[in-house]
Design a protein around this motif. Structure first.
Motif, PDB file in Angstrom:
ATOM      1  N   VAL A  71       0.843  -1.188   0.000  1.00 47.74           N
ATOM      2  CA  VAL A  71       0.000   0.000   0.000  1.00 47.74           C
ATOM      3  C   VAL A  71       0.880   1.242   0.000  1.00 47.74           C
ATOM      4  N   GLU A  72       0.713   2.091  -1.001  1.00 46.69           N
ATOM      5  CA  GLU A  72       1.487   3.323  -1.083  1.00 46.69           C
ATOM      6  C   GLU A  72       1.022   4.304  -0.011  1.00 46.69           C
ATOM      7  N   ASP A  73       1.960   5.149   0.442  1.00 48.19           N
ATOM      8  CA  ASP A  73       1.623   6.110   1.486  1.00 48.19           C
ATOM      9  C   ASP A  73       0.474   7.022   1.084  1.00 48.19           C
ATOM     10  N   ASP A  74       0.439   7.421  -0.213  1.00 50.89           N
ATOM     11  CA  ASP A  74      -0.599   8.347  -0.642  1.00 50.89           C
ATOM     12  C   ASP A  74      -1.938   7.661  -0.872  1.00 50.89           C
ATOM     13  N   GLN A  75      -2.000   6.337  -0.630  1.00 48.60           N
ATOM     14  CA  GLN A  75      -3.257   5.616  -0.775  1.00 48.60           C
ATOM     15  C   GLN A  75      -3.982   5.458   0.566  1.00 48.60           C
ATOM     16  N   VAL A  76      -3.340   5.886   1.646  1.00 50.75           N
ATOM     17  CA  VAL A  76      -3.940   5.784   2.979  1.00 50.75           C
ATOM     18  C   VAL A  76      -4.087   7.184   3.556  1.00 50.75           C
ATOM     19  N   ILE A  77      -5.266   7.524   4.027  1.00 51.22           N
ATOM     20  CA  ILE A  77      -5.501   8.852   4.583  1.00 51.22           C
ATOM     21  C   ILE A  77      -6.101   8.727   5.981  1.00 51.22           C
ATOM     22  N   ARG A  78      -5.875   9.755   6.782  1.00 55.83           N
ATOM     23  CA  ARG A  78      -6.527   9.834   8.084  1.00 55.83           C
ATOM     24  C   ARG A  78      -7.998  10.125   7.853  1.00 55.83           C
ATOM     25  N   ILE A  79      -8.851   9.438   8.575  1.00 51.55           N
ATOM     26  CA  ILE A  79     -10.290   9.621   8.390  1.00 51.55           C
ATOM     27  C   ILE A  79     -10.851  10.437   9.540  1.00 51.55           C
ATOM     28  N   GLU A  85     -15.058   7.165  21.756  1.00 51.83           N
ATOM     29  CA  GLU A  85     -14.352   7.373  23.026  1.00 51.83           C
ATOM     30  C   GLU A  85     -12.906   6.916  22.919  1.00 51.83           C
ATOM     31  N   MET A  86     -12.680   5.788  22.254  1.00 50.59           N
ATOM     32  CA  MET A  86     -11.319   5.274  22.101  1.00 50.59           C
ATOM     33  C   MET A  86     -10.468   6.211  21.251  1.00 50.59           C
ATOM     34  N   ALA A  87     -11.075   6.782  20.215  1.00 48.17           N
ATOM     35  CA  ALA A  87     -10.353   7.751  19.390  1.00 48.17           C
ATOM     36  C   ALA A  87     -10.030   9.000  20.192  1.00 48.17           C
ATOM     37  N   LYS A  88     -10.992   9.427  21.026  1.00 50.51           N
ATOM     38  CA  LYS A  88     -10.782  10.613  21.865  1.00 50.51           C
ATOM     39  C   LYS A  88      -9.645  10.395  22.854  1.00 50.51           C
ATOM     40  N   LEU A  89      -9.526   9.161  23.345  1.00 52.75           N
ATOM     41  CA  LEU A  89      -8.480   8.809  24.315  1.00 52.75           C
ATOM     42  C   LEU A  89      -7.174   8.407  23.639  1.00 52.75           C
ATOM     43  N   CYS A  90      -7.143   8.501  22.292  1.00 52.12           N
ATOM     44  CA  CYS A  90      -5.946   8.143  21.507  1.00 52.12           C
ATOM     45  C   CYS A  90      -5.561   6.675  21.677  1.00 52.12           C
ATOM     46  N   LEU A  91      -6.544   5.821  21.901  1.00 52.53           N
ATOM     47  CA  LEU A  91      -6.278   4.385  22.009  1.00 52.53           C
ATOM     48  C   LEU A  91      -6.237   3.720  20.638  1.00 52.53           C
ATOM     49  N   ILE A  92      -6.832   4.366  19.648  1.00 52.53           N
ATOM     50  CA  ILE A  92      -6.872   3.793  18.311  1.00 52.53           C
ATOM     51  C   ILE A  92      -6.500   4.851  17.276  1.00 52.53           C
ATOM     52  N   ARG A  93      -6.083   4.365  16.123  1.00 55.71           N
ATOM     53  CA  ARG A  93      -5.840   5.224  14.963  1.00 55.71           C
ATOM     54  C   ARG A  93      -6.738   4.728  13.843  1.00 55.71           C
ATOM     55  N   ILE A  94      -7.374   5.644  13.152  1.00 58.08           N
ATOM     56  CA  ILE A  94      -8.340   5.278  12.117  1.00 58.08           C
ATOM     57  C   ILE A  94      -7.845   5.793  10.770  1.00 58.08           C
ATOM     58  N   ALA A  95      -7.757   4.901   9.801  1.00 61.59           N
ATOM     59  CA  ALA A  95      -7.268   5.270   8.473  1.00 61.59           C
ATOM     60  C   ALA A  95      -8.148   4.642   7.410  1.00 61.59           C
ATOM     61  N   GLN A  96      -8.120   5.239   6.226  1.00 62.32           N
ATOM     62  CA  GLN A  96      -8.926   4.728   5.116  1.00 62.32           C
ATOM     63  C   GLN A  96      -8.049   4.500   3.896  1.00 62.32           C
ATOM     64  N   HIS A  97      -8.232   3.337   3.265  1.00 65.77           N
ATOM     65  CA  HIS A  97      -7.544   3.025   2.020  1.00 65.77           C
ATOM     66  C   HIS A  97      -8.320   3.689   0.892  1.00 65.77           C
ATOM     67  N   VAL A  98      -7.713   4.682   0.241  1.00 65.67           N
ATOM     68  CA  VAL A  98      -8.437   5.516  -0.708  1.00 65.67           C
ATOM     69  C   VAL A  98      -9.030   4.733  -1.877  1.00 65.67           C
ATOM     70  N   PRO A  99      -8.260   3.859  -2.560  1.00 63.52           N
ATOM     71  CA  PRO A  99      -8.828   3.173  -3.732  1.00 63.52           C
ATOM     72  C   PRO A  99     -10.053   2.317  -3.411  1.00 63.52           C
ATOM     73  N   THR A 100     -10.060   1.648  -2.246  1.00 64.46           N
ATOM     74  CA  THR A 100     -11.161   0.740  -1.915  1.00 64.46           C
ATOM     75  C   THR A 100     -12.191   1.370  -0.990  1.00 64.46           C
ATOM     76  N   GLY A 101     -11.815   2.430  -0.267  1.00 69.46           N
ATOM     77  CA  GLY A 101     -12.717   3.050   0.692  1.00 69.46           C
ATOM     78  C   GLY A 101     -12.799   2.306   2.010  1.00 69.46           C
ATOM     79  N   ILE A 102     -12.002   1.238   2.174  1.00 70.42           N
ATOM     80  CA  ILE A 102     -12.045   0.435   3.396  1.00 70.42           C
ATOM     81  C   ILE A 102     -11.439   1.224   4.561  1.00 70.42           C
ATOM     82  N   ILE A 103     -12.164   1.269   5.670  1.00 73.44           N
ATOM     83  CA  ILE A 103     -11.692   1.933   6.881  1.00 73.44           C
ATOM     84  C   ILE A 103     -11.102   0.877   7.809  1.00 73.44           C
TER      85      ILE A 103
END
Length: 252
Positions: A149-157, A229-247
């Motif tokens: 997966v290329e770096d520019d194919q993954v974005i912060r959601i 809540e987990m995102a607010k507490l920085c327990l998880i990181r959420i990213a999306q694969h741009v070509p497929t839209g998978i989170i």
């Protein structure tokens, strides 16, 4: 956002439930400008030619949705709603004969939006710079999980992309089922513990996988609030694969 989930949270407004299902996002997630940008991108319209009536209606729907979900948001969201409604009303007024042509009322929101996007872009560029010790206390995802997966194919959601994805999950549940948020239901806190164990074991999961076991809308809602809540507490990181839209959710 279809039907605004009219019957979705019938019991969630009962204050006797010890407020277990209220998530406070103040100063944590995106603000009103981010919601506007999200709506403009979804509508695929020119920022200089915003369909103000459409965007205002959708903006108010998002606020109503978050209120129904017991998600607290800052007063800036309400102020922006008032601004959009005011601009919409000005555009509905017919021009008066003999008066000078008035400046497009939409510029009241277009100008600050453009300035916000410039500042946000500059901030993102600064954030990409290598800072001494900036990753000392975080766990990076296993490189194998992102092989090929290329770096520019993954974005912060962001929050509003998550809301859209969550709405898609809800649309798959049998319509008309009323939520029963009673005391024997799992709490957000307990669901956070369960999700942490699942993510600790697998290191990452897709957004859809986290809802695979939820057959009741109430269970699905609690899972979503736990994720916030987990995102607010920085327990998880959420990213999306741009070509497929998978989170994908990463435990860190």
């Amino acid at each position: 956002m279809p039907m605004m989930m009219d019957n979705l949270i019938n019991a969630a407004h009962d204050e006797s439930e010890d407020d277990l299902y209220r998530v406070r996002l103040l100063d944590i997630f995106e603000g009103p400008m981010d919601l506007l940008v999200h709506l403009i991108k979804k509508a695929e319209v020119d920022i200089y030619d915003i369909p103000i009536a459409q965007i205002t209606e959708q903006y108010l729907e998002y606020l109503e949705w978050m209120q129904q979900m017991n998600i607290d948001f800052a007063g800036d969201f309400v102020l922006m709603a008032s601004t959009l409604t005011h601009i919409k009303s000005r555009m509905l007024l017919p021009p008066q004969a003999g008066e000078e042509e008035e400046e497009d009322p939409r510029l009241e929101i277009t100008r600050p939006l453009l300035e916000y996007l410039r500042i946000k872009s500059a901030a993102e560029q600064l954030a990409e710079r290598n800072l001494l010790g900036d990753k000392t206390f975080t766990r990076k995802p296993d490189a194998d999980l992102l092989d090929g997966v290329e770096d520019d194919q993954v974005i912060r959601i962001g929050l509003f992309e998550l809301i859209d994805a969550f709405q898609s999950i809800l649309d798959k549940v049998t319509p008309g089922h009323r939520v029963d948020l009673t005391r024997d239901r799992i709490s957000v806190q307990d669901r956070i513990a369960q999700l942490a164990e699942m993510l600790e074991a697998k290191e990452s999961m897709t957004f859809d996988e986290l809802f695979a076991d939820g057959h009741q809308r109430s269970d699905i809602i609690v899972t979503f609030l736990a994720l916030l809540e987990m995102a607010k507490l920085c327990l998880i990181r959420i990213a999306q694969h741009v070509p497929t839209g998978i989170i994908r959710i990463f435990y860190q």
